[in-house]
Design an enzyme around this catalytic site. Structure first.
Site, PDB file in Angstrom:
ATOM      1  N   ASP A  49       0.538  -1.426  -0.066  1.00  0.00           N
ATOM      2  CA  ASP A  49      -0.166  -0.014  -0.024  1.00  0.00           C
ATOM      3  C   ASP A  49       0.960   0.859  -0.085  1.00  0.00           C
ATOM      4  O   ASP A  49       2.238   1.604   0.709  1.00  0.00           O
ATOM      5  CB  ASP A  49      -0.997  -0.028   1.232  1.00  0.00           C
ATOM      6  CG  ASP A  49      -1.680   1.298   1.216  1.00  0.00           C
ATOM      7  OD1 ASP A  49      -2.898   0.898   1.367  1.00  0.00           O
ATOM      8  OD2 ASP A  49      -1.988   2.356   1.067  1.00  0.00           O
ATOM      9  N   ILE A  50       0.624   1.643  -0.645  1.00  0.00           N
ATOM     10  CA  ILE A  50       1.558   3.317  -1.275  1.00  0.00           C
ATOM     11  C   ILE A  50       1.470   4.196  -0.186  1.00  0.00           C
ATOM     12  O   ILE A  50       1.849   5.301   0.672  1.00  0.00           O
ATOM     13  CB  ILE A  50       0.939   3.876  -2.603  1.00  0.00           C
ATOM     14  CG1 ILE A  50       2.735   4.687  -2.917  1.00  0.00           C
ATOM     15  CG2 ILE A  50      -0.302   5.126  -2.445  1.00  0.00           C
ATOM     16  CD1 ILE A  50       3.501   4.166  -3.361  1.00  0.00           C
TER      17      ILE A  50
ATOM     18  N   HIS B 115      -9.887  -5.601  -2.840  1.00  0.00           N
ATOM     19  CA  HIS B 115      -8.656  -6.030  -1.953  1.00  0.00           C
ATOM     20  C   HIS B 115      -8.870  -5.794  -0.805  1.00  0.00           C
ATOM     21  O   HIS B 115      -9.386  -4.800   0.270  1.00  0.00           O
ATOM     22  CB  HIS B 115      -7.740  -4.539  -2.376  1.00  0.00           C
ATOM     23  CG  HIS B 115      -8.395  -3.184  -2.429  1.00  0.00           C
ATOM     24  ND1 HIS B 115      -9.240  -2.628  -2.622  1.00  0.00           N
ATOM     25  CD2 HIS B 115      -7.838  -2.497  -1.326  1.00  0.00           C
ATOM     26  CE1 HIS B 115     -10.056  -1.621  -2.416  1.00  0.00           C
ATOM     27  NE2 HIS B 115      -8.925  -1.699  -1.087  1.00  0.00           N
TER      28      HIS B 115
ATOM     29  N   HIS C  78      -6.385  -6.156   2.635  1.00  0.00           N
ATOM     30  CA  HIS C  78      -5.495  -5.265   3.689  1.00  0.00           C
ATOM     31  C   HIS C  78      -4.614  -6.033   4.694  1.00  0.00           C
ATOM     32  O   HIS C  78      -5.441  -6.718   5.135  1.00  0.00           O
ATOM     33  CB  HIS C  78      -5.326  -4.354   4.199  1.00  0.00           C
ATOM     34  CG  HIS C  78      -6.538  -2.980   3.059  1.00  0.00           C
ATOM     35  ND1 HIS C  78      -5.959  -1.501   3.238  1.00  0.00           N
ATOM     36  CD2 HIS C  78      -7.749  -2.581   3.130  1.00  0.00           C
ATOM     37  CE1 HIS C  78      -6.727  -0.836   2.649  1.00  0.00           C
ATOM     38  NE2 HIS C  78      -7.367  -1.341   2.605  1.00  0.00           N
TER      39      HIS C  78
END
Ligand code: AMP
Length: 130
Positions: free
Chosen positions: A29-30, A93, A95
């Site tokens: 994750d960015i 998605h 996490h």
């Protein structure tokens, strides 16, 4: 219009790739909640997790489990938490978030990492994925 995650799958925009197989991709994750925060996605573009066909849903969980175990071995934490939200990116998605306390799962406390830290972390987690 393709989602930002489909663009990542197609190589149109970069990511810090952790692992990949024919149907799924994991990348960092960015804007991570914690060091090692990883996203696992199906290559098939579907918005909501409960709309996935059963085979893809089960496959995503199995893939996330493998990546989560590698993450647990790589980043010191009490446990790896899993959550599915999807309010920002309409492409399923999971996490995977290294947790040490409740704030790590709130999405309100972020950590910043250099490109080198992202690169090294993605490589280190990926090397442990079986
Ligand atoms: P949500 O849709 O609310 O579950 O959150 C989407 C997540 O995707 C956020 O944690 C973002 O930081 C992350 N994200 C958005 N764009 C990118 C990107 N290009 N590369 C990696 N992570 C991203």
């Amino acid at each position: 219009m393709p989602t930002i995650f489909t663009k990542i799958i197609n190589g149109e925009i970069p990511c810090f790739k952790v692992a990949e197989d024919e149907n799924f991709l994991a990348f960092l994750d960015i804007n991570p909640n914690a060091k090692g925060h990883t996203l696992c996605i199906p290559k098939k573009e579907v918005d909501k997790i409960l709309d996935l066909d059963e085979e893809t849903y089960i496959g995503l969980m199995a893939f996330s489990r493998k990546v989560g175990k590698a993450l647990q071995q790589t980043v010191a934490c009490k446990r790896v938490g899993m959550s599915v939200i999807g309010l920002e990116v309409p492409h399923v998605h999971v996490h995977l978030i290294p947790l040490n306390n409740m704030k790590d799962i709130t999405f309100q406390h972020k950590v910043s990492l250099s490109d080198k830290e992202f690169t090294d972390l993605a490589k280190a987690i990926g090397a442990k994925v079986e």
